[in-house]
Design an enzyme around this catalytic site. Structure first.
Site, PDB file in Angstrom:
ATOM      1  N   TYR A 121      23.756  27.355  58.928  1.00 23.59           N
ATOM      2  CA  TYR A 121      25.194  27.104  58.982  1.00 23.59           C
ATOM      3  C   TYR A 121      25.459  26.126  60.127  1.00 23.59           C
ATOM      4  O   TYR A 121      25.094  26.397  61.284  1.00 23.59           O
ATOM      5  CB  TYR A 121      25.940  28.405  59.200  1.00 23.59           C
ATOM      6  CG  TYR A 121      27.417  28.204  59.474  1.00 23.59           C
ATOM      7  CD1 TYR A 121      28.232  27.535  58.545  1.00 23.59           C
ATOM      8  CD2 TYR A 121      27.997  28.661  60.652  1.00 23.59           C
ATOM      9  CE1 TYR A 121      29.584  27.337  58.802  1.00 23.59           C
ATOM     10  CE2 TYR A 121      29.345  28.472  60.913  1.00 23.59           C
ATOM     11  CZ  TYR A 121      30.136  27.797  59.985  1.00 23.59           C
ATOM     12  OH  TYR A 121      31.469  27.598  60.237  1.00 23.59           O
ATOM     13  N   HIS A 152      31.875  24.535  57.182  1.00 22.32           N
ATOM     14  CA  HIS A 152      33.299  24.525  56.842  1.00 22.32           C
ATOM     15  C   HIS A 152      33.906  23.219  57.304  1.00 22.32           C
ATOM     16  O   HIS A 152      33.559  22.719  58.372  1.00 22.32           O
ATOM     17  CB  HIS A 152      34.031  25.685  57.527  1.00 22.32           C
ATOM     18  CG  HIS A 152      33.606  27.024  57.028  1.00 22.32           C
ATOM     19  ND1 HIS A 152      32.863  27.906  57.789  1.00 22.32           N
ATOM     20  CD2 HIS A 152      33.811  27.632  55.843  1.00 22.32           C
ATOM     21  CE1 HIS A 152      32.636  29.003  57.089  1.00 22.32           C
ATOM     22  NE2 HIS A 152      33.210  28.871  55.901  1.00 22.32           N
ATOM     23  N   GLU A 177      39.119  13.757  55.423  1.00 18.77           N
ATOM     24  CA  GLU A 177      38.403  13.006  54.393  1.00 18.77           C
ATOM     25  C   GLU A 177      37.165  12.308  54.940  1.00 18.77           C
ATOM     26  O   GLU A 177      36.122  12.271  54.294  1.00 18.77           O
ATOM     27  CB  GLU A 177      39.333  11.981  53.757  1.00 18.77           C
ATOM     28  CG  GLU A 177      40.212  12.618  52.706  1.00 18.77           C
ATOM     29  CD  GLU A 177      41.199  11.624  52.148  1.00 18.77           C
ATOM     30  OE1 GLU A 177      40.821  10.438  52.008  1.00 18.77           O
ATOM     31  OE2 GLU A 177      42.347  12.026  51.875  1.00 18.77           O
TER      32      GLU A 177
END
Lengths: 886, 165
Positions: free
Chosen positions: B78, B116, B122
């Protein structure tokens, strides 16, 4: 000698000696004991047993046995020799020499004793004796190289260089032509270089050059050969040859500043003070331009011209020098250039120059007229430089703005925090400075330098215990205090002592200052081993250099600071003596019985606790202190960790005088030495010695405010003394009368007038004004208001000039001294608080004056960020998250 | 200096307790979140999966990962944070950090790496897509106290190489 031992015991005795030499002490003791069983009074055996015990840390027994042995056999050279060795091991060289001399009286040709004696004579600088002993050794054993060399060195040390040369040449005469064999080439070469340096020292320059040339093939150290040669050539004025040789040396090491200096000498373009005529600096410029083409990797060749160039030429050279270093990111750039700041014109040019670079990078990302895009870090390094620049010029506000901008740009560079810490220190905020240094430290916990820097700042901010904990992070297994002492970490001890002194803890302060003094005597001791080692290894040039360094050792600044600190402690102690225990008892007895009981109980508990702690400490090393060699190192616990016993001296002034004598001997040209001498001798009522101090002060710096202070105070005191009664008093008076006329300041003037003249002469200096005001108060106590006014008027002109952009006239340190003068000497609280308000405005970062930007003010930036950090919010202004900022 | 030589100035170093503060300083400058001690102990525990990036010897960026045990014993990575100080962007430091971690995954046969990212970020999403990451999930109101609190889970599945050493 005593009765000779039978063969069996005689062999055992030899065994003792051998065991001693091979450090098998237990074996030696055993052998000694079995002799003593049969001959309990055998002197030499007793002595040797004692000497062996000495090595086993049983000092008291050792002395007892050695003395007993000597008593039983006064005619034995062994006993005397052993006694001398015992004294030597305790560094009592005077006694040791006496013992050796006695031993030699019995056995005048004993080489071992002679050699031991010569070592002590070198150590104690008994040079005449040293020469004599060395001569005896050579006569006894002329086939020994060491004895020739030792004899020569002894003459050299005894200021007879010519004789030393003769001896060395005579020694060479004993050698075969093909000397030296391969394994002794280095030693022989060193001996030759030593001899040639002796010739240079004696002014036999031609002969030295010839000798050097003749022996070239035998000298191994080619660099030393060239350096020696060039030094001789320059002294002989053979500049052309010198120039050539310096260029050879430069091609070997183009960053050695001494070679450039030498080259300039050969070109007759060198001046000690660095002040060159325009014509000369043009010539120098041309020289360095051509050198720069040859040695394009050298940084010295680019840096040196900045010292002699001026105006536009300076600007161009500086820019060329600075640009690549900003791109590369060289943190030391500012300290490299800091010597240029002694010339305000150069500092102005540098300021303009760097600001232009800054603007250009900010607007275009490039240096002016450059097509290359700069690295992102260049802006940060430029801001970093500017911050130090403004700090140096006393513009702390701008400096802080620049450093904050740099930190905002790249918050991970440690040097930025260290510099911010330094700026805050200069601006007068010591606790904020310490906090910043701690931040720098945290960024790299493995860096000893930032750790030490932080410790220093903490000590400056009087956070002694925190500083100590931080310092111990980098000592071996954190073994408290002692490690720092064992490492002879003197900067730490001095800073810590000074902090304790500021806080009024004289005991701990003295403890630290005396520790430094001890290190210096240890350093003196440390040379002992070299007397034999260097002669054997033939490192004669460095050996003699080391001895000369040792002779000047106590003029070293760290020693001076320690001695000064100690004397100040003793003076304070004298002015406000401790209460004796009897007095304390007396006070306790006056208390009501219930309180008395409480106090006693409290004391008893504290004593018990201290005892327990000491015991625990004592036990620790026995469990953990087993060193690699398997030996137990039991470190004795310091019985007086807080220096309380140091305060219980009978007469502080006697202690102070000990240090004073060392300062007078080794630092006679330092003003402070004589200031302290004045303070000590005035208190001791040694009028003539105080007068001597005043005369030294006048000699060193007539116009110094402290000189003035001492001069006036001295004659004021003299004027108030009762008329002389005894003959010696009358004599002193006569001296004083005669001497008073010699001081030009006092010629035909009253002290009051002299003070006035002094004031008028130095009106523009705050410290001089303060001195005049203080003396006015001494001479005419009724004119206190006038004295205060003298000081307060000083701010009229200088304070307003301190507008941004100009160099400050008032110095923070001086303003603090003046504040203390107003409050503690003139006792004018109103004036003191007026002064404080003004200074707070002038030095907004000063914690002493409680400036509004300092860390003591609740609204200061320091307090704000501290709050922010405590709340745990980060101060970055970021738009995006989880993100990638690539 | 040309782009190529600039890349030469980039180097990576491991995170240790002695230089932990460097990462803290970076995070304070880069992210509006205060990371707790757990974050830092995870980063230290991940060993080579957490790296500091240096540009001409200045610490300017970092990738911080956590190793997570999945059911069945396999491990996935992660990425807790990846960031580079503003003045030092667009010279390839982020790419170098991410590439390092991806290569390490491949070496250690780790099949899954994810993170995340805010839905409106963007630039970030495109950056990860370049490296073969894809959006696998949307979580609403993932962040608190920030405008646009929704986030994507962005994942890259690495096909484990069957070659045996």
């Amino acid at each position: 000698m005593g009765v000779p031992l039978p063969p069996k015991e005689a062999n055992l005795f030899k065994l003792i000696v051998k065991s001693y030499e091979t450090k098998q002490y237990k074996k030696g003791i055993k052998a000694a004991d079995s002799i003593l069983k049969k001959f309990p009074n055998h002197g030499e055996t007793l002595s040797m047993k004692g000497l062996t015990l000495n090595c086993m840390d049983r000092k008291a027994e050792a002395y007892e046995l050695v003395r007993l042995g000597l008593k039983n056999d006064l005619k034995s050279h062994v006993c005397w020799h052993v006694y001398g060795l015992l004294y030597r091991s305790d560094r009592d060289y005077r006694e040791a020499i006496k013992c050796y001399r006695n031993a030699l009286r019995i056995d005048p040709e004993n080489i071992e004793i002679l050699r031991d004696l010569s070592l002590l004579q070198a150590q104690t600088r008994d040079l005449a004796g040293f020469v004599e002993t060395r001569q005896q050794l050579l006569t006894l054993k002329a086939n020994h190289r060491l004895n020739w060399i030792g004899f020569a060195v002894s003459h050299h040390l005894n200021s007879n260089g010519a004789k030393a040369i003769d001896i060395l040449e005579a020694y060479e005469g004993t050698l075969e032509d093909d000397y030296p064999p391969d394994n002794e080439r280095i030693e022989h070469g060193e001996m030759l270089l030593y001899k040639i340096s002796l010739m240079e020292e004696c002014g036999l320059l031609e002969r030295a050059v010839e000798e050097l040339h003749r022996k070239e093939s035998k000298i191994v150290d080619k660099l030393a050969y060239k350096e020696q040669q060039v030094s001789l050539l320059v002294k002989l004025g053979r500049f052309e040859e010198g120039e050539k040789l310096y260029k050879v040396l430069l091609s070997m090491n183009p960053d050695n500043y001494r070679y450039y200096e030498g080259l300039q000498r050969c070109l007759e373009l060198y001046k000690e003070n660095g002040q060159y005529s325009p014509d000369e600096s043009d010539q120098l410029e041309a020289v360095y331009k051509s050198l720069a083409r040859q040695y394009n990797r050298s940084s010295a060749v680019k840096r040196i011209p900045l010292d002699f160039l001026h105006g536009d030429k300076f600007r161009v050279a500086a820019e060329n020098y600075i640009r690549p270093l900003l791109t590369k990111g060289v943190p030391s750039l500012f300290s490299d250039l800091s010597s240029l700041y002694e010339f305000p014109a150069k500092a102005d040019i540098l300021e303009q120059l760097i600001i232009e670079l800054e603007n250009s990078i900010k607007t275009s990302g490039r240096f002016p007229e450059s097509s290359e895009k700069e690295l992102p870090s260049t802006l940060m390094w430029t801001l970093f430089y500017l911050a130090q620049h403004y700090d140096r010029r006393g513009q702390y506000d701008t400096a802080l703005k620049k450093i904050d901008e740099a930190i905002e740009h790249t918050p991970t560079v440690i040097d930025l925090y260290s510099v911010k810490s330094r700026i805050l220190k200069h601006a007068g905020d010591l606790s904020a400075s310490a906090a910043l240094a701690d931040e720098a430290r945290c960024l790299d916990l493995a860096d000893r330098y930032v750790n030490s820097d932080c410790v220093k700042r903490m000590l400056q901010a009087d956070q002694v215990s925190l500083a100590e904990k931080t310092a111990l992070l980098f000592t071996k297994d954190g073994d408290q205090q002692n490690t720092l002492y064992d490492m002879q970490c003197m900067w730490y001890e001095l800073a810590s002592g000074e902090s304790y002194f500021r806080q009024g803890d004289l005991g701990r302060a003295l403890k630290k200052f005396l520790a430094v003094e001890k290190h210096y005597s240890d350093i003196t001791e440390d040379q002992f081993d070299f007397h034999s080692y260097c002669l054997r290894k033939m490192t004669l040039r460095t050996y003699v250099q080391m001895l000369k360094f040792q002779d000047r050792l106590h003029s070293n600044s760290y020693f001076r600071k320690a001695a000064t600190g100690a004397i100040r402690c003793y003076l304070k102690l004298y002015d406000a003596p401790l209460k004796s225990t009897a007095e304390e008892e007396d006070e306790i007895s006056k208390l009501p019985p219930s309180q008395k009981k409480k106090l006693r109980q409290k004391q008893r508990k504290a004593d018990l606790r201290a005892k327990k702690e000491a015991e625990e400490k004592n036990e620790e090393p026995t469990t953990s202190g087993v060193s690699k060699s398997g030996k137990r190192q039991v470190k004795p616990v310091d019985p007086d960790p807080h220096g309380e016993k140091l305060l219980q001296v009978e007469d502080p002034l006697v202690e102070a005088t000990k240090f004073l004598k060392l300062l007078q001997k080794h630092s006679p040209d330092v003003l402070e030495t004589h200031l302290l001498s004045f303070e000590v001798n005035m208190r001791k009522n040694k009028i003539l010695l105080a007068l001597q101090a005043v005369k030294h002060l006048v000699r060193l710096d007539t116009d110094n405010p402290d000189t003035h202070r001492c001069l006036i105070q001295f004659f004021y005191k003299v004027g108030s003394m009762p008329a002389p009664v005894t003959d010696s008093e009358k004599l002193i008076w006569n001296v004083l009368d005669a001497e008073r006329e010699i001081f030009s300041q006092l010629h035909d003037k009253s002290l009051i007038d002299a003070n006035k003249v002094f004031f008028e002469k130095h009106k523009d200096s705050l410290m001089h004004r303060a001195a005049a005001a203080e003396m006015l108060h001494v001479l005419e106590p009724s004119k206190k208001a006038e004295a205060t006014k003298l000081i307060e008027d000083s701010t009229k002109d200088s304070c307003t000039i301190g507008a941004p952009g100009t160099v400050r006239k008032l110095k923070l340190k001086e303003c603090i001294i003046v504040h203390k003068l107003l409050a503690d000497v003139l006792y004018d609280n109103d004036a003191a608080s007026r002064w404080k308000v003004r200074c707070a405005e002038y030095f907004p970062y000063s914690t002493y004056f409680e400036g509004h930007l300092s860390s003591v003010a609740p609204s200061s930036a320091y307090q704000q960020t501290k709050k922010l950090l405590e709340n745990g919010t980060a101060n970055g202004n970021v738009e995006k998250l989880e993100a990638l900022k690539i | 200096m040309g782009g190529k030589s600039r890349e030469m100035l980039i180097s990576l170093d491991s995170l240790r307790d002695k230089n932990l503060m460097q990462l803290k300083k970076l995070n304070a400058a880069l992210f509006p979140i205060h990371y707790n001690d757990k974050y830092y102990s995870d980063a230290l525990a991940s060993a080579d999966f957490t790296k500091l990036a240096y540009f001409s010897d200045i610490c300017v960026g970092a990738i911080a990962c956590k190793l997570e045990k999945k059911e069945g014993g396999s491990v996935r990575v992660y990425i807790m944070t990846l960031g580079v100080l503003a003045p030092y962007r667009n010279v390839g430091i982020g790419t170098k950090l991410l590439t390092h971690v991806l290569e390490l995954c491949a070496k250690q046969n780790i099949g899954e790496i994810y993170l995340h990212v805010q839905t409106n970020n963007e630039d970030a999403i495109n950056f990860y897509k370049k490296f073969g990451f894809e959006i696998t999930e949307t979580i609403h109101n993932y962040y608190t106290n920030i405008t646009s609190p929704d986030c994507y889970v962005v994942t890259k599945f690495i096909s484990c190489s069957p070659t045996k050493k």
